[in-house]
Design a protein around this motif. Structure first.
Motif, PDB file in Angstrom:
ATOM      1  N   ALA A 108       0.856  -1.182   0.000  1.00 45.76           N
ATOM      2  CA  ALA A 108       0.000   0.000   0.000  1.00 45.76           C
ATOM      3  C   ALA A 108       0.896   1.236   0.000  1.00 45.76           C
ATOM      4  CB  ALA A 108      -0.899   0.020   1.232  1.00 45.76           C
ATOM      5  N   ALA A 109       0.737   2.081  -1.005  1.00 48.27           N
ATOM      6  CA  ALA A 109       1.420   3.374  -0.988  1.00 48.27           C
ATOM      7  C   ALA A 109       0.670   4.252   0.002  1.00 48.27           C
ATOM      8  CB  ALA A 109       1.419   3.994  -2.375  1.00 48.27           C
TER       9      ALA A 109
ATOM     10  N   CYS B 267       6.051  -7.628 -12.128  1.00 48.72           N
ATOM     11  CA  CYS B 267       5.275  -6.493 -12.619  1.00 48.72           C
ATOM     12  C   CYS B 267       4.372  -6.054 -11.474  1.00 48.72           C
ATOM     13  CB  CYS B 267       4.439  -6.884 -13.836  1.00 48.72           C
ATOM     14  SG  CYS B 267       3.457  -5.515 -14.498  1.00 48.72           S
ATOM     15  N   TYR B 268       4.650  -4.876 -10.940  1.00 51.17           N
ATOM     16  CA  TYR B 268       3.831  -4.324  -9.858  1.00 51.17           C
ATOM     17  C   TYR B 268       2.780  -3.408 -10.470  1.00 51.17           C
ATOM     18  CZ  TYR B 268       7.353  -5.784  -6.429  1.00 51.17           C
ATOM     19  OH  TYR B 268       8.214  -6.508  -5.640  1.00 51.17           O
ATOM     20  N   THR B 269       1.533  -3.770 -10.338  1.00 52.33           N
ATOM     21  CA  THR B 269       0.511  -2.897 -10.890  1.00 52.33           C
ATOM     22  C   THR B 269       0.353  -1.649 -10.031  1.00 52.33           C
ATOM     23  OG1 THR B 269      -1.732  -2.723 -11.748  1.00 52.33           O
ATOM     24  CG2 THR B 269      -1.473  -3.975  -9.699  1.00 52.33           C
ATOM     25  N   GLY B 270       0.292  -0.530 -10.714  1.00 56.89           N
ATOM     26  CA  GLY B 270      -0.067   0.737 -10.093  1.00 56.89           C
ATOM     27  C   GLY B 270      -1.339   1.260 -10.717  1.00 56.89           C
ATOM     28  N   ASP B 271      -2.114   0.352 -11.315  1.00 54.67           N
ATOM     29  CA  ASP B 271      -3.334   0.706 -12.041  1.00 54.67           C
ATOM     30  C   ASP B 271      -4.509   0.680 -11.086  1.00 54.67           C
ATOM     31  OD1 ASP B 271      -5.615   0.804 -13.661  1.00 54.67           O
ATOM     32  OD2 ASP B 271      -4.614  -0.211 -15.322  1.00 54.67           O
TER      33      ASP B 271
ATOM     34  N   ASP C 177       1.905  -8.330  -9.272  1.00 53.99           N
ATOM     35  CA  ASP C 177       1.935  -7.983  -7.861  1.00 53.99           C
ATOM     36  C   ASP C 177       1.321  -6.591  -7.734  1.00 53.99           C
ATOM     37  OD1 ASP C 177       3.681 -10.188  -6.407  1.00 53.99           O
ATOM     38  OD2 ASP C 177       4.619  -9.811  -8.344  1.00 53.99           O
ATOM     39  N   ALA C 178       1.262  -6.051  -6.529  1.00 49.51           N
ATOM     40  CA  ALA C 178       0.528  -4.804  -6.325  1.00 49.51           C
ATOM     41  C   ALA C 178       1.338  -3.803  -5.518  1.00 49.51           C
ATOM     42  CB  ALA C 178      -0.797  -5.078  -5.622  1.00 49.51           C
ATOM     43  N   LEU C 179       1.337  -2.564  -6.011  1.00 48.66           N
ATOM     44  CA  LEU C 179       1.880  -1.425  -5.275  1.00 48.66           C
ATOM     45  C   LEU C 179       0.948  -0.267  -5.603  1.00 48.66           C
ATOM     46  CD1 LEU C 179       5.666  -0.417  -5.145  1.00 48.66           C
ATOM     47  CD2 LEU C 179       3.767   1.157  -4.724  1.00 48.66           C
ATOM     48  N   LEU C 180      -0.035  -0.048  -4.724  1.00 54.12           N
ATOM     49  CA  LEU C 180      -1.188   0.769  -5.088  1.00 54.12           C
ATOM     50  C   LEU C 180      -1.545   1.798  -4.021  1.00 54.12           C
ATOM     51  CD1 LEU C 180      -3.383  -2.152  -6.409  1.00 54.12           C
ATOM     52  CD2 LEU C 180      -2.775  -0.153  -7.776  1.00 54.12           C
ATOM     53  N   GLY C 181      -1.879   3.003  -4.491  1.00 56.62           N
ATOM     54  CA  GLY C 181      -2.391   4.016  -3.596  1.00 56.62           C
ATOM     55  C   GLY C 181      -3.758   3.679  -3.056  1.00 56.62           C
TER      56      GLY C 181
END
Length: 386
Positions: free
Chosen positions: A38-39, A249-253, A270-274
């Protein structure tokens, strides 16, 4: 149960009955099947927050929010766009945030990655490539000294200075050669920051993709992954297929994350998301469903959150942080709705009212009465009856 009148963009009101069935609290370990970061936003000190960069951070409230994310099994992506890098949080503030958060992560055993960039350089510019590289090196060294893996964020200074893709290759190559461990590259699209138009030396996304794929190929073992923040699911899937084995591949979508994390049966992001900042309780439960091998439950949990994400990240997308901080205040995770740089005023009251409704429907407010009372306080400040 009384209804609350929510203002609409058309100038009227609609009645909404708040949800009285919030999600129960959750404590769990880190996800196993994917990386979930989580950003996270920062909590401003309301007595010193202003329109100027360098405003003060409420460190205890900021770290308490991160402890909440770690307790739910999510990693923290620190000092990135969601933390108002370049829009209120300057490099000295970010450096202190990285130091404090990295120490806290060690103390609780939480996952963390930290954004490094070039925002200590004057915005006036232009800057020489050597100055840009040195700025990156300073921030990279600080993050590594704090024991935190780095995310190489896109640089406004580099976007202005680079005369072509070769100069991106030069700067990023130098950084990867000296990095002590695998890092994450970040492609932040112009919808998040218009100053990054034409990043990687090309406005054409296909050609831009070729540049960073070349960087990854030339430095095997130095790139953990690429974070894609383009709000273009088809492009992310294409990039995912073209990455070398072992590179994530870290999604920021924040529009299409359920299907991208869920995957296509062969590959998944993978996930890196606001958006994981405000929907952390749901994201944690969805991660658990994947770990149990239940992709149906994963989608059933995460799909309903997309309406909120699309609303928060609606154009102008760069102001999504306003909704994120509003929801943290309504949820009781901070004592006020004040942001660095005065960005609490970046969205309209009807936009904020809809954010409340969508989050409330998801059960994201541990104390619905508190959320409602605080929303009514906000309406009163604006002179709006509720």
């Amino acid at each position: 149960m009384n209804a609350i009148l929510l203002p609409t963009a058309a100038g009227g009101y609609r009645a909404y009955r708040p949800n009285r069935d919030p999600l129960p609290s959750l404590t769990c370990g880190p996800a196993r099947s994917r990386m979930f970061y989580a950003a996270a936003h920062v909590v401003a000190d309301p007595l010193s927050a202003s329109a100027e960069a360098g405003s003060q951070v409420d460190w205890e409230a900021t770290l308490a929010f991160r402890r909440r994310l770690w307790a739910q099994g999510l990693g923290v992506a620190e000092a990135m766009d969601t933390a108002q890098r370049g829009t209120g949080l300057d490099w000295p503030g970010a450096a202190e945030l990285i130091r404090r958060s990295a120490a806290e992560a060690r103390a609780v055993g939480g996952r963390i990655v930290c954004g490094v960039g070039t925002d200590q350089l004057s915005a006036a510019g232009p800057h020489l490539l050597s100055d840009i590289t040195a700025a990156y090196e300073e921030q990279l060294a600080h993050s590594e000294a704090c024991g935190a893996p780095a995310v190489l964020m896109a640089s406004r200074a580099l976007a202005r200075a680079a005369r072509g893709p070769e100069e991106y290759l030069e700067v990023y190559g130098e950084l990867l050669r000296q990095s002590s461990g695998p890092i994450v590259l970040h492609w932040l699209g112009p919808m998040f920051d218009p100053e990054l138009t034409g990043y990687w030396g090309h406005e054409d996304p296909d050609e831009a993709t070729g540049v960073f794929l070349k960087i990854i190929a030339e430095y095997p073992g130095k790139v953990d992954g690429i974070k894609i923040s383009l709000l273009d699911a088809e492009r992310e899937v294409d990039i995912r297929r073209r990455l070398p084995a072992g590179v994530r591949c870290y999604t920021g979508d924040d529009y299409h994350y359920p299907e991208l994390i869920g995957g296509d049966g062969e590959l998944a992001s993978d996930a890196l998301l606001g958006i994981f900042d405000p929907i952390a309780p749901v994201a944690a439960r969805a991660a658990g469903a994947l770990d149990r091998g239940d992709p149906v439950a994963f989608r059933e949990l995460l799909d309903p959150t997309v309406a909120l994400a699309r609303h928060l990240f609606a154009p102008p997308t760069r102001y999504y942080k306003t909704g994120v901080v509003l929801l943290a205040w309504l949820a009781g995770f901070q004592a006020h709705f004040t942001m660095l740089g005065g960005l609490q005023s970046a969205r309209s009251l009807p936009h904020l009212a809809t954010a409340y409704e969508l989050a409330d429907r998801l059960g994201l407010f541990p104390d619905p009465d508190l959320a409602e009372a605080r929303l009514r306080q906000l309406f009163a400040v604006y002179g709006v009856a509720s």
